[in-house]
Design an enzyme around this catalytic site. Structure first.
Site, PDB file in Angstrom:
ATOM      1  N   HIS A   1      63.964  38.777  75.301  1.00 16.83           N
ATOM      2  CA  HIS A   1      63.836  40.227  75.138  1.00 16.83           C
ATOM      3  C   HIS A   1      62.601  40.773  75.855  1.00 16.83           C
ATOM      4  O   HIS A   1      62.537  41.956  76.180  1.00 16.83           O
ATOM      5  CB  HIS A   1      63.780  40.579  73.658  1.00 16.83           C
ATOM      6  CG  HIS A   1      64.226  41.970  73.349  1.00 16.83           C
ATOM      7  ND1 HIS A   1      65.533  42.408  73.524  1.00 16.83           N
ATOM      8  CD2 HIS A   1      63.536  43.055  72.883  1.00 16.83           C
ATOM      9  CE1 HIS A   1      65.631  43.675  73.180  1.00 16.83           C
ATOM     10  NE2 HIS A   1      64.433  44.089  72.797  1.00 16.83           N
TER      11      HIS A   1
ATOM     12  N   LYS B   1      74.321  48.128  71.553  1.00 13.68           N
ATOM     13  CA  LYS B   1      73.758  48.372  70.231  1.00 13.68           C
ATOM     14  C   LYS B   1      74.123  49.770  69.746  1.00 13.68           C
ATOM     15  O   LYS B   1      74.045  50.738  70.499  1.00 13.68           O
ATOM     16  CB  LYS B   1      72.230  48.220  70.273  1.00 13.68           C
ATOM     17  CG  LYS B   1      71.581  48.210  68.901  1.00 13.68           C
ATOM     18  CD  LYS B   1      70.103  47.913  69.005  1.00 13.68           C
ATOM     19  CE  LYS B   1      69.459  47.867  67.630  1.00 13.68           C
ATOM     20  NZ  LYS B   1      68.012  47.577  67.715  1.00 13.68           N
TER      21      LYS B   1
ATOM     22  N   ARG C   1      70.138  43.840  76.958  1.00 11.97           N
ATOM     23  CA  ARG C   1      69.879  43.007  75.783  1.00 11.97           C
ATOM     24  C   ARG C   1      70.627  41.692  75.972  1.00 11.97           C
ATOM     25  O   ARG C   1      71.637  41.647  76.677  1.00 11.97           O
ATOM     26  CB  ARG C   1      70.358  43.696  74.505  1.00 11.97           C
ATOM     27  CG  ARG C   1      69.666  45.026  74.206  1.00 11.97           C
ATOM     28  CD  ARG C   1      70.231  45.652  72.934  1.00 11.97           C
ATOM     29  NE  ARG C   1      69.552  46.909  72.592  1.00 11.97           N
ATOM     30  CZ  ARG C   1      69.958  48.110  72.964  1.00 11.97           C
ATOM     31  NH1 ARG C   1      71.064  48.223  73.694  1.00 11.97           N
ATOM     32  NH2 ARG C   1      69.298  49.200  72.614  1.00 11.97           N
TER      33      ARG C   1
END
Length: 275
Positions: free
Chosen positions: A216, A151, A126
């Site tokens: 992304h 995350k 990411r």
């Protein structure tokens, strides 16, 4: 609200997002917090969906923010009990072909920028993970990258490609980073996500890719290309850091591997007619 979000362990990015939602909500209803009721929230939801054409995921995030305030800040969780949520949208991610990825990477000449994009695509990182990498997170002996507190505040390991390592060494020999792998403009800081987004956007434009794409998209492309190359979905899930296998299953819907085996009836009919 900021205090409660911090106590609950929310990340800086999530805290900023939740607080932004609450500010917009309070600006819209123009009432004191003590006077708010369930109807005010439903009217705001309708406004976001109908007037602003916001996505369902955006509205659901706004609802989560409002619920958090009522439950943990105002201590009035009963007000938002059984609050309706818009149905979750099932959208497929945009995916670049391997050739398109290569064109974007080749459009970058700066070693630092090239190394960043390599480290997003080759291990599927990411954007927030790549900018927070430190030098000791790169394990060149085991050819692994240690992603710390990604995350969901989870650590994981993902693959380090030889090509990416070679590019990193070229970059490091020139700029000689000391702590953060990709330091920012101010001493002791890492590169901002916005800077990386600009790097990708410039490369995307220079490569003249017609398909809509963001940073992304490289992560989505990584997962899809692995799947098309025969990598088991369970390994892809681990590399991406997905908690549920269902999240990774979305790549089965954008992979060309199985779809390419299906022949269109039109092709079959016309081939038969040519004979």
């Amino acid at each position: 609200m900021n205090k409660q979000l911090t106590l609950k362990g929310f990340t800086y990015k999530t805290k900023r997002t939740y607080i932004g939602h609450i500010k917009r909500f309070l600006d819209y209803v123009d009432k004191k917090e003590t006077e708010l009721n369930k109807q005010d929230i439903e009217i705001y939801m309708y406004y976001l969906l109908n007037n602003c054409d916001c996505s369902h995921s955006y509205v659901n995030q706004a609802i989560s923010s409002i619920k958090f305030v009522y439950k943990y800040v105002l201590k009035k969780g009963n007000v938002v009990y059984e609050l309706p949520r818009p149905k979750k949208e099932k959208k497929l991610p945009n995916v670049l072909s391997e050739e398109e990825v290569l064109e974007i990477l080749n459009a970058v000449s700066n070693y630092k920028h090239k190394a960043i994009l390599y480290l997003i695509y080759s291990p599927g990182l990411r954007i927030g993970e790549v900018v927070r990498l430190k030098i000791d997170d790169i394990d060149s002996k085991r050819m692994l990258i240690h992603v710390k507190q990604g995350k969901g505040r989870k650590d994981r390991y993902t693959i380090l490609s030889q090509v990416s390592l070679d590019m990193l060494r070229k970059y490091a020999s020139i700029e000689k980073p000391k702590d953060w792998l990709f330091p920012g403009g101010k001493e002791g800081t890492f590169l901002t996500e916005r800077s990386v987004q600009k790097v990708f956007k410039n490369a995307w434009k220079k490569a003249n890719i017609n398909k809509e794409a963001s940073v992304h998209t490289l992560r989505h492309s990584f997962a899809t290309h692995l799947l098309e190359g025969g990598t088991d979905l369970r390994y892809i899930q681990e590399l991406l850091g997905h908690k549920s296998s269902k999240t990774a299953e979305i790549y089965t819907h954008v992979s060309k591997t199985n779809l390419n085996k299906i022949e269109s009836p039109l092709d079959r009919l016309l081939k038969g007619g040519d004979k």
